[in-house]
Design a protein around this motif. Structure first.
Motif, PDB file in Angstrom:
ATOM      1  N   SER A   1      16.669  -7.926  17.086  1.00  0.00           N
ATOM      2  CA  SER A   1      17.835  -8.886  17.042  1.00  0.00           C
ATOM      3  C   SER A   1      16.883  -9.914  15.451  1.00  0.00           C
ATOM      4  N   GLY A   2      16.037  -9.263  15.146  1.00  0.00           N
ATOM      5  CA  GLY A   2      15.159 -10.423  13.560  1.00  0.00           C
ATOM      6  C   GLY A   2      15.685  -9.515  12.701  1.00  0.00           C
ATOM      7  N   GLY A   3      16.116  -8.464  12.641  1.00  0.00           N
ATOM      8  CA  GLY A   3      16.718  -8.158  11.505  1.00  0.00           C
ATOM      9  C   GLY A   3      16.043  -6.722  10.834  1.00  0.00           C
ATOM     10  N   VAL A   4      14.752  -6.568  11.699  1.00  0.00           N
ATOM     11  CA  VAL A   4      13.980  -5.287  11.679  1.00  0.00           C
ATOM     12  C   VAL A   4      14.876  -3.971  11.618  1.00  0.00           C
ATOM     13  N   HIS A   5      14.611  -3.180  10.546  1.00  0.00           N
ATOM     14  CA  HIS A   5      14.931  -1.328  11.232  1.00  0.00           C
ATOM     15  C   HIS A   5      13.786  -0.657  11.971  1.00  0.00           C
ATOM     16  N   ILE A   6      14.408  -0.433  13.144  1.00  0.00           N
ATOM     17  CA  ILE A   6      13.594   0.483  13.197  1.00  0.00           C
ATOM     18  C   ILE A   6      13.737   2.447  13.117  1.00  0.00           C
ATOM     19  N   TYR A   7      12.994   3.155  12.917  1.00  0.00           N
ATOM     20  CA  TYR A   7      13.307   4.096  12.619  1.00  0.00           C
ATOM     21  C   TYR A   7      12.256   5.272  13.491  1.00  0.00           C
ATOM     22  N   GLU A   8      13.101   6.082  14.262  1.00  0.00           N
ATOM     23  CA  GLU A   8      12.529   6.786  15.279  1.00  0.00           C
ATOM     24  C   GLU A   8      11.980   8.601  14.358  1.00  0.00           C
ATOM     25  N   TYR A   9      11.147   8.835  14.230  1.00  0.00           N
ATOM     26  CA  TYR A   9      10.503  10.007  13.588  1.00  0.00           C
ATOM     27  C   TYR A   9      10.795  11.028  14.371  1.00  0.00           C
ATOM     28  N   CYS A  10      11.345  11.687  13.913  1.00  0.00           N
ATOM     29  CA  CYS A  10      11.670  13.294  15.399  1.00  0.00           C
ATOM     30  C   CYS A  10      11.835  14.206  15.229  1.00  0.00           C
ATOM     31  N   GLU A  11      11.561  15.064  13.432  1.00  0.00           N
ATOM     32  CA  GLU A  11      10.910  15.817  13.223  1.00  0.00           C
ATOM     33  C   GLU A  11       9.275  16.285  14.130  1.00  0.00           C
ATOM     34  N   ARG A  12       8.525  15.805  14.392  1.00  0.00           N
ATOM     35  CA  ARG A  12       7.310  16.208  15.093  1.00  0.00           C
ATOM     36  C   ARG A  12       6.376  15.427  15.038  1.00  0.00           C
ATOM     37  N   PRO A  13       5.671  15.285  16.021  1.00  0.00           N
ATOM     38  CA  PRO A  13       5.361  13.541  16.548  1.00  0.00           C
ATOM     39  C   PRO A  13       4.192  12.190  15.153  1.00  0.00           C
ATOM     40  N   LEU A  14       4.520  11.493  14.879  1.00  0.00           N
ATOM     41  CA  LEU A  14       4.097  11.061  13.868  1.00  0.00           C
ATOM     42  C   LEU A  14       2.665  10.638  14.480  1.00  0.00           C
ATOM     43  N   HIS A  15       1.696  10.406  13.482  1.00  0.00           N
ATOM     44  CA  HIS A  15       0.432   9.981  13.217  1.00  0.00           C
ATOM     45  C   HIS A  15       0.177   9.191  12.010  1.00  0.00           C
ATOM     46  N   GLY A  16       0.410   9.070  11.627  1.00  0.00           N
ATOM     47  CA  GLY A  16       0.505   7.851  10.895  1.00  0.00           C
ATOM     48  C   GLY A  16      -0.499   6.531  10.603  1.00  0.00           C
ATOM     49  N   LYS A  17      -0.986   6.064   9.932  1.00  0.00           N
ATOM     50  CA  LYS A  17      -1.357   4.643   9.433  1.00  0.00           C
ATOM     51  C   LYS A  17      -0.763   4.208   8.008  1.00  0.00           C
ATOM     52  N   VAL A  18      -0.407   3.887   7.856  1.00  0.00           N
ATOM     53  CA  VAL A  18       0.396   3.528   6.194  1.00  0.00           C
ATOM     54  C   VAL A  18       1.806   2.490   6.476  1.00  0.00           C
ATOM     55  N   ALA A  19       1.892   1.831   5.030  1.00  0.00           N
ATOM     56  CA  ALA A  19       2.624   0.854   4.856  1.00  0.00           C
ATOM     57  C   ALA A  19       2.238   0.757   3.171  1.00  0.00           C
ATOM     58  N   THR A  20       3.967  -0.178   2.736  1.00  0.00           N
ATOM     59  CA  THR A  20       3.774  -0.157   2.047  1.00  0.00           C
ATOM     60  C   THR A  20       4.094  -1.814   1.373  1.00  0.00           C
ATOM     61  N   MET A  21       4.137  -2.329   0.646  1.00  0.00           N
ATOM     62  CA  MET A  21       5.265  -3.807   0.452  1.00  0.00           C
ATOM     63  C   MET A  21       5.152  -4.261  -1.238  1.00  0.00           C
ATOM     64  N   ASP A  22       6.856  -4.213  -1.277  1.00  0.00           N
ATOM     65  CA  ASP A  22       7.076  -4.646  -2.650  1.00  0.00           C
ATOM     66  C   ASP A  22       6.802  -3.338  -2.966  1.00  0.00           C
ATOM     67  N   GLY A  23       6.496  -2.790  -3.187  1.00  0.00           N
ATOM     68  CA  GLY A  23       6.101  -1.627  -3.945  1.00  0.00           C
ATOM     69  C   GLY A  23       5.331  -1.818  -5.067  1.00  0.00           C
ATOM     70  N   VAL A  24       4.224  -2.257  -4.111  1.00  0.00           N
ATOM     71  CA  VAL A  24       2.745  -2.654  -4.768  1.00  0.00           C
ATOM     72  C   VAL A  24       1.900  -2.724  -3.956  1.00  0.00           C
ATOM     73  N   TRP A  25       1.688  -3.473  -2.272  1.00  0.00           N
ATOM     74  CA  TRP A  25       0.977  -3.326  -1.722  1.00  0.00           C
ATOM     75  C   TRP A  25       0.509  -2.333  -0.657  1.00  0.00           C
ATOM     76  N   SER A  26      -0.538  -1.521  -0.436  1.00  0.00           N
ATOM     77  CA  SER A  26      -0.211  -0.451   0.032  1.00  0.00           C
ATOM     78  C   SER A  26      -1.574  -0.486   0.553  1.00  0.00           C
ATOM     79  N   THR A  27      -0.908  -0.147   2.224  1.00  0.00           N
ATOM     80  CA  THR A  27      -2.472   0.910   2.948  1.00  0.00           C
ATOM     81  C   THR A  27      -2.538   1.772   3.675  1.00  0.00           C
ATOM     82  N   VAL A  28      -3.867   2.834   3.576  1.00  0.00           N
ATOM     83  CA  VAL A  28      -3.447   4.371   4.185  1.00  0.00           C
ATOM     84  C   VAL A  28      -5.129   4.107   5.087  1.00  0.00           C
TER      85      VAL A  28
END
Length: 404
Positions: A278-305
């Motif tokens: 309702s706030g405009g966030v796009h949510i995607y469910e990864y359906c290929e296999r279990p997702l175990h990742g913990k990553v993010a990237t913002m504005d194509g510059v800042w990332s975390t792994v």
């Protein structure tokens, strides 16, 4: 929150899944000349665990100092024979918070050592979310996990090596960080040009550091945010920052589990869908296999792994480690990988396709939300001894009654 120490001049490589991570780590261990420090939540006695065992034994036999630390809950099923083969060869093997099973069940569930860190010769490091188990390889089958790590060369490795030396100090008093006694190379000799920092979460001075840096990134983002996280149930302030970013025009992409290894993880995450959608966030469910990742990237510059999920266990109880990265090239590669997941393997959640808000579901959701949000505080009230790090003695030391 304690300010993190940013370093420049690093060279970083994104490693996706066990196919990229395991060969890189095992080759590095086999090439090690002085020291190997490995810390992980899980080692299983499968093909991956046995290859790690062989590489560690070979390194120790040629005179490399090898320290392996596992969590007492995550690696509780390792056999004495598996560990003894390493300690007999000179590998120092440590267990975080070891406790015997009660009625066949593991009781040391909370305040887990969930970090995944490897340091080779104080010159090469790996940080991420990948355990040493075959279920991180695609040929494991439909339940193989999707995950990420990063390999690091440069000044940040010195910070990681120092951190690990401090962790091992109680069990190896003479353990010293070699980099402290070595002069830094001049800036011109640095292996890369990436700025990066190690950020950790513990139950002492760094209780909220990882969440705080995530939220700093969310509030600073101007164009686009990608977050892929296996277990998603953050606090209200984090959720509000996500919504606020979307409302000010930032494209927010949240990749969550559609085929979870633990169905309850998806159930609790769906409690948040309506609020975010309702706030405009796009949510995607990864359906290929279990997702175990913990990553993010913002504005194509800042990332975390790293190892930190965005749930109560990781954000309020477990010991975690992430790398923060300020680098356009690395962040672009990570964003491309996440866009490929969305394009090829994800289902977009819409308000009309999200789980229906039946009255029973709403009532359960309210209970689950408030229980999980207060669970870390309640767990902190429970009687508990301070978790300890204990070394496993080599068989010969055990017979002689000596301590390692």
């Amino acid at each position: 929150m304690t300010a993190v120490a940013w370093t420049s001049g690093n060279s970083l490589e994104l490693l996706e899944n066990g196919e990229a991570f395991f060969p890189a780590v095992f080759d590095a261990i086999r090439a090690a000349q002085r020291s190997v420090v490995l810390e992980t939540f899980i080692i299983f006695e499968d093909a991956v665990g046995r290859e790690l065992q062989r590489a560690a034994i070979e390194a120790a036999q040629r005179g490399v100092r090898v320290d392996i630390t596992v969590d007492g809950y995550g690696s509780a099923d390792l056999t004495a024979e598996f560990i003894d083969a390493m300690t007999s060869a000179g590998v120092a093997f440590h267990v975080f918070d070891p406790r015997p099973k009660r009625l066949g069940m593991r009781t040391n569930l909370f305040r887990r050592l969930h970090r995944k860190i490897v340091v080779i010769d104080d010159a090469l490091a790996f940080v991420g979310g990948i355990n040493f188990s075959a279920d991180h390889l695609a040929d494991y089958g439909p339940t193989a996990k999707q995950d990420y790590a990063v390999s690091i060369r440069g000044p940040l490795v010195e910070h990681i090596a120092r951190f690990e030396a401090q962790i091992l100090q109680p069990v190896r008093p003479r353990f010293s960080w070699r980099g402290l006694r070595r002069k830094r190379a001049p800036a011109a000799d640095e292996p890369g040009d990436s700025a990066a920092a190690l950020v950790v979460r513990d139950n002492d001075r760094h209780k909220n550091d990882i969440e705080t840096h995530y939220r700093i990134g969310l509030r600073a983002a101007q164009r686009e945010i990608f977050i892929a996280n296996a277990y998603f149930f953050p606090g209200y302030r984090f959720l509000r920052d996500l919504r606020n970013a979307a409302k000010r025009g930032v494209r927010v992409h949240l990749i969550l589990q559609g085929e979870p290894d633990m169905p309850f993880a998806r159930f609790v995450a769906t409690m948040l869908y309506d609020y975010l959608l309702s706030g405009g966030v796009h949510i995607y469910e990864y359906c290929e296999r279990p997702l175990h990742g913990k990553v993010a990237t913002m504005d194509g510059v800042w990332s975390t792994v790293g190892s930190s999920n965005l749930d109560p266990l990781s954000l309020a109880l477990n010991l975690e480690a992430n790398v923060l990265i300020n680098d356009r090239e690395f962040s672009s590669i990570l964003q491309q990988r996440l866009e490929a997941l969305i394009e090829n393997h994800c289902q977009l959640m819409r308000r009309q396709t999200a789980p229906r808000r039946k009255i029973q579901r709403v009532l359960v959701g309210v209970f689950v939300f408030h229980f999980l949000r207060r669970f870390p505080s309640w767990a902190g009230w429970l009687p508990a001894r301070k978790p300890e790090l204990r070394s496993v003695p080599a068989p010969m030391d055990e017979q002689a009654g000596e301590q390692p």
